[in-house]
Design an enzyme around this catalytic site. Structure first.
Site, PDB file in Angstrom:
ATOM      1  N   ASP A  27       0.836  -1.201   0.000  1.00 44.62           N
ATOM      2  CA  ASP A  27       0.000   0.000   0.000  1.00 44.62           C
ATOM      3  C   ASP A  27       0.871   1.250   0.000  1.00 44.62           C
ATOM      4  OD1 ASP A  27      -2.718  -1.071   0.150  1.00 44.62           O
ATOM      5  OD2 ASP A  27      -2.098  -1.867   2.096  1.00 44.62           O
ATOM      6  N   HIS A  58      -0.685  -1.156  -4.574  1.00 42.78           N
ATOM      7  CA  HIS A  58      -1.953  -0.440  -4.447  1.00 42.78           C
ATOM      8  C   HIS A  58      -1.601   1.027  -4.227  1.00 42.78           C
ATOM      9  CE1 HIS A  58      -5.916   0.049  -1.910  1.00 42.78           C
ATOM     10  NE2 HIS A  58      -5.907   0.796  -2.989  1.00 42.78           N
ATOM     11  N   GLY A 134      -6.858   4.055   3.684  1.00 42.18           N
ATOM     12  CA  GLY A 134      -6.051   4.985   4.463  1.00 42.18           C
ATOM     13  C   GLY A 134      -5.399   4.335   5.677  1.00 42.18           C
ATOM     14  N   GLY A 136      -4.946   0.503   8.132  1.00 39.99           N
ATOM     15  CA  GLY A 136      -5.194  -0.919   8.322  1.00 39.99           C
ATOM     16  C   GLY A 136      -6.101  -1.114   9.526  1.00 39.99           C
ATOM     17  N   ASP A 167     -10.134  -5.647  -0.714  1.00 39.34           N
ATOM     18  CA  ASP A 167      -9.113  -5.145   0.208  1.00 39.34           C
ATOM     19  C   ASP A 167      -9.789  -4.382   1.343  1.00 39.34           C
ATOM     20  OD1 ASP A 167      -6.808  -4.172   1.369  1.00 39.34           O
ATOM     21  OD2 ASP A 167      -6.246  -2.872  -0.312  1.00 39.34           O
ATOM     22  N   GLY A 168      -9.556  -4.836   2.572  1.00 37.71           N
ATOM     23  CA  GLY A 168     -10.066  -4.127   3.744  1.00 37.71           C
ATOM     24  C   GLY A 168     -10.909  -5.019   4.637  1.00 37.71           C
ATOM     25  N   GLY A 189      -4.482  -8.275   5.745  1.00 38.00           N
ATOM     26  CA  GLY A 189      -3.404  -7.615   6.502  1.00 38.00           C
ATOM     27  C   GLY A 189      -3.498  -8.007   7.955  1.00 38.00           C
ATOM     28  N   SER A 190      -4.327  -7.291   8.682  1.00 40.18           N
ATOM     29  CA  SER A 190      -4.465  -7.537  10.126  1.00 40.18           C
ATOM     30  C   SER A 190      -4.814  -8.994  10.418  1.00 40.18           C
ATOM     31  CB  SER A 190      -5.575  -6.652  10.702  1.00 40.18           C
ATOM     32  OG  SER A 190      -5.357  -5.328  10.341  1.00 40.18           O
TER      33      SER A 190
HETATM   34 ZN    ZN Z   1      -4.387  -2.127  -0.294  1.00 41.36          ZN
END
Ligand code: ZN
Length: 213
Positions: A27, A58, A134, A136, A167-168, A189-190
């Protein structure tokens, strides 16, 4: 990698690679298009030696134009541009393609999926943001599942293989529904970094019985 420990990004990328991920999602944030700042081409270039996986960039920056060439030199395998970030998106897409790099377009939760239509014939990937970009660690927006279905139907109307990435807030709580809706690339991610000892099982959990590789 947004959820990783940035003080040791290289070894974090090695761990994600060993755990069985397919792509490394990076990112790039500029503090303008989104409030946060992360890293750019010099850091990505230095990370290249830690993994041979596909580097998926990204790009969340206000003026993506100037970064395309440096990102590709740094080792980008694909670059995803935000539909909301450029007034000359078509030109930036063409530039990415001219370097032989794969190209995607990302849409924020508030952006209507039909806005991708003019760009679809040239795209390799559409990224459906399931949080406002913006930061994570945000919660998944449940409406994203229906949005993926709608994007999938739009792509079915175009005679081209286009990945649908989400994503997210992606986790095993929503991965199966996303895959059934048509998602082909899940960004986590997390979910992966919250228990690093279990990263490999977490990746298997996301794949489920989808056969996605
Ligand atoms: Zn991303």
């Amino acid at each position: 990698m947004l959820a990783s420990d940035f003080s040791k990004l290289g070894s974090e990328i090695t761990e994600v690679t060993k755990a069985g991920a397919d792509w490394i999602h990076l990112d790039v944030m500029d503090g303008q298009f989104v409030p946060n700042l992360t890293f750019g081409p010099p850091v990505i270039a230095s990370l290249r030696k830690y993994s041979n996986l596909h580097f998926d960039i990204h790009l969340m920056t206000k003026n993506p134009d100037d970064l395309i060439s440096p990102l590709i030199d740094a080792g980008a395998d694909s670059i995803t541009l935000h539909l909301e970030a450029s007034t000359n998106l078509q030109d930036v897409i063409s530039e990415v393609i001219s370097h032989g790099c794969k190209v995607g377009v990302a849409i924020n939760p508030a952006t209507h999926e039909e806005e991708i239509l003019p760009f679809l014939p040239e795209l390799d990937l559409v990224l459906v943001m399931s949080v406002v970009p913006g930061y994570g660690g945000q919660s998944f927006i449940p409406d994203s599942i229906d949005k993926v279905k709608r994007v999938s139907r739009i792509i079915d109307g175009v005679n081209k293989d286009i990945e649908i990435q989400v994503d997210g807030g992606v986790s095993t709580e929503n991965s199966q529904a996303l895959i059934e809706a048509g998602a082909t690339v899940l960004v986590a991610g997390s979910f992966l970094f919250s228990d690093k000892d279990e990263m490999s099982n977490s990746i298997l959990g996301l794949r489920g019985n989808s056969g996605l590789v």
